[in-house]
Design a protein around this motif. Sequence first.
Motif, PDB file in Angstrom:
ATOM      1  N   LEU A 104       0.861  -1.125  -0.316  1.00  0.00           N
ATOM      2  CA  LEU A 104       0.059   0.159   0.237  1.00  0.00           C
ATOM      3  C   LEU A 104       0.965   1.095  -0.065  1.00  0.00           C
ATOM      4  N   GLY A 105       1.044   2.192  -1.045  1.00  0.00           N
ATOM      5  CA  GLY A 105       1.337   2.801  -0.870  1.00  0.00           C
ATOM      6  C   GLY A 105       1.497   4.152   0.197  1.00  0.00           C
ATOM      7  N   ARG A 106       1.193   4.799   0.367  1.00  0.00           N
ATOM      8  CA  ARG A 106       1.333   6.140   0.865  1.00  0.00           C
ATOM      9  C   ARG A 106       0.351   5.731   2.284  1.00  0.00           C
ATOM     10  N   VAL A 107       0.732   5.174   3.394  1.00  0.00           N
ATOM     11  CA  VAL A 107       0.092   4.745   4.553  1.00  0.00           C
ATOM     12  C   VAL A 107       0.778   5.416   5.981  1.00  0.00           C
ATOM     13  N   SER A 108       0.279   6.021   6.767  1.00  0.00           N
ATOM     14  CA  SER A 108       1.115   5.964   8.614  1.00  0.00           C
ATOM     15  C   SER A 108       0.079   5.981   9.554  1.00  0.00           C
ATOM     16  N   HIS A 109       0.435   6.255  10.887  1.00  0.00           N
ATOM     17  CA  HIS A 109       0.014   5.903  11.909  1.00  0.00           C
ATOM     18  C   HIS A 109       0.354   7.381  12.331  1.00  0.00           C
ATOM     19  N   ILE A 110      -0.826   7.606  14.154  1.00  0.00           N
ATOM     20  CA  ILE A 110      -0.908   8.364  15.124  1.00  0.00           C
ATOM     21  C   ILE A 110       0.067   7.837  15.898  1.00  0.00           C
ATOM     22  N   HIS A 111       1.547   8.573  16.451  1.00  0.00           N
ATOM     23  CA  HIS A 111       1.401   8.563  17.664  1.00  0.00           C
ATOM     24  C   HIS A 111       0.795   9.187  18.823  1.00  0.00           C
ATOM     25  N   GLY A 112      -0.007   7.929  19.436  1.00  0.00           N
ATOM     26  CA  GLY A 112      -0.828   8.063  20.885  1.00  0.00           C
ATOM     27  C   GLY A 112      -1.752   7.702  20.481  1.00  0.00           C
ATOM     28  N   GLY A 113      -1.862   7.561  18.831  1.00  0.00           N
ATOM     29  CA  GLY A 113      -3.746   6.942  18.889  1.00  0.00           C
ATOM     30  C   GLY A 113      -4.008   7.777  18.578  1.00  0.00           C
ATOM     31  N   PHE A 114      -5.936   7.387  19.235  1.00  0.00           N
ATOM     32  CA  PHE A 114      -6.927   8.284  20.092  1.00  0.00           C
ATOM     33  C   PHE A 114      -7.081   8.799  20.810  1.00  0.00           C
ATOM     34  N   SER A 115      -6.547   8.119  21.803  1.00  0.00           N
ATOM     35  CA  SER A 115      -6.098   8.544  23.230  1.00  0.00           C
ATOM     36  C   SER A 115      -5.757   9.780  23.815  1.00  0.00           C
ATOM     37  N   ALA A 116      -4.107  10.158  22.414  1.00  0.00           N
ATOM     38  CA  ALA A 116      -3.484  11.626  22.012  1.00  0.00           C
ATOM     39  C   ALA A 116      -4.889  12.515  21.374  1.00  0.00           C
ATOM     40  N   TRP A 117      -4.637  11.105  20.713  1.00  0.00           N
ATOM     41  CA  TRP A 117      -5.809  12.768  19.433  1.00  0.00           C
ATOM     42  C   TRP A 117      -7.099  13.435  20.122  1.00  0.00           C
ATOM     43  N   LYS A 118      -7.469  12.581  21.520  1.00  0.00           N
ATOM     44  CA  LYS A 118      -8.815  12.926  22.921  1.00  0.00           C
ATOM     45  C   LYS A 118      -8.634  14.044  23.024  1.00  0.00           C
ATOM     46  N   GLU A 119      -7.042  13.712  23.756  1.00  0.00           N
ATOM     47  CA  GLU A 119      -6.237  14.259  24.372  1.00  0.00           C
ATOM     48  C   GLU A 119      -5.868  15.989  24.390  1.00  0.00           C
ATOM     49  N   SER A 120      -6.035  15.932  23.006  1.00  0.00           N
ATOM     50  CA  SER A 120      -5.396  17.255  22.613  1.00  0.00           C
ATOM     51  C   SER A 120      -6.614  18.400  22.041  1.00  0.00           C
ATOM     52  N   GLY A 121      -7.561  17.463  22.422  1.00  0.00           N
ATOM     53  CA  GLY A 121      -9.306  17.978  21.891  1.00  0.00           C
ATOM     54  C   GLY A 121      -9.636  18.218  20.272  1.00  0.00           C
ATOM     55  N   GLY A 122      -9.191  17.175  19.463  1.00  0.00           N
ATOM     56  CA  GLY A 122      -9.692  16.566  18.711  1.00  0.00           C
ATOM     57  C   GLY A 122     -10.578  16.166  18.589  1.00  0.00           C
ATOM     58  N   PRO A 123     -11.704  16.594  16.927  1.00  0.00           N
ATOM     59  CA  PRO A 123     -12.886  16.152  16.971  1.00  0.00           C
ATOM     60  C   PRO A 123     -13.502  14.850  17.341  1.00  0.00           C
ATOM     61  N   VAL A 124     -14.153  14.458  18.255  1.00  0.00           N
ATOM     62  CA  VAL A 124     -15.014  13.635  18.330  1.00  0.00           C
ATOM     63  C   VAL A 124     -16.248  12.921  18.895  1.00  0.00           C
ATOM     64  N   ALA A 125     -16.678  12.187  18.065  1.00  0.00           N
ATOM     65  CA  ALA A 125     -17.960  12.182  18.113  1.00  0.00           C
ATOM     66  C   ALA A 125     -18.704  10.336  17.939  1.00  0.00           C
ATOM     67  N   GLU A 126     -19.238  10.208  18.592  1.00  0.00           N
ATOM     68  CA  GLU A 126     -20.216   9.123  19.118  1.00  0.00           C
ATOM     69  C   GLU A 126     -20.510   8.083  17.820  1.00  0.00           C
ATOM     70  N   LYS A 127     -20.033   6.077  18.025  1.00  0.00           N
ATOM     71  CA  LYS A 127     -20.057   6.182  17.368  1.00  0.00           C
ATOM     72  C   LYS A 127     -22.013   5.946  16.210  1.00  0.00           C
ATOM     73  N   PRO A 128     -21.045   5.945  15.175  1.00  0.00           N
ATOM     74  CA  PRO A 128     -22.771   5.584  14.253  1.00  0.00           C
ATOM     75  C   PRO A 128     -23.423   4.307  14.576  1.00  0.00           C
ATOM     76  N   THR A 129     -24.420   4.697  15.013  1.00  0.00           N
ATOM     77  CA  THR A 129     -25.455   3.245  15.220  1.00  0.00           C
ATOM     78  C   THR A 129     -26.163   2.196  13.645  1.00  0.00           C
ATOM     79  N   LYS A 130     -26.024   1.611  12.948  1.00  0.00           N
ATOM     80  CA  LYS A 130     -26.752   1.095  11.734  1.00  0.00           C
ATOM     81  C   LYS A 130     -28.438   0.939  12.827  1.00  0.00           C
ATOM     82  N   LYS A 131     -28.882   1.074  10.943  1.00  0.00           N
ATOM     83  CA  LYS A 131     -29.952   1.193  11.349  1.00  0.00           C
ATOM     84  C   LYS A 131     -30.484   0.089  11.107  1.00  0.00           C
ATOM     85  N   ARG A 132     -31.827  -0.692  11.530  1.00  0.00           N
ATOM     86  CA  ARG A 132     -31.938  -1.550  11.403  1.00  0.00           C
ATOM     87  C   ARG A 132     -33.051  -2.081  10.521  1.00  0.00           C
TER      88      ARG A 132
END
Length: 134
Positions: A104-132
């Motif tokens: 895969l050509g261009r692939v990277s990752h985030i140091h500290g992951g979602f925890s660091a994202w959330k702690e930095s004030g990055g936007p966070v939303a609730e997990k969308p629910t699937k309609k039954r």
Amino acid sequence: MKKTSKALVEEAMELVTTYTVEQARALHGDPGVQFVDVRDVRELEREGVIPGAIHAPRGMLEFWVDPESPYHREEFAHDKEFVLFCAAGWRSALATRTLMDMGLGRVSHIHGGFSAWKESGGPVAEKPTKKRVG
């Protein structure tokens, strides 16, 4: 045991592109970048999601990326940079290395992951629910 999980993560970190959370936040919303959440679905339900990220559970990622797999997902066929993340950056480092090995050509990752994202004030939303249906 020949290699510990820590050793595998350290090896991956030496090879993969790792963004700081600030760099990742600057990329968020760029049409040429696709965020990929490799966490377990229970983590998404409990902690929330990064808006616009696609969920590709770590156990299915290689199958969803591989165009020859019967499980291939179209989201991975686009010419974009894929920025992976997990909770802390360990699983995403291993997943990034695996996708590099797959070609895969261009692939990277985030140091500290979602925890660091959330702690930095990055936007966070609730997990969308699937309609039954039915």
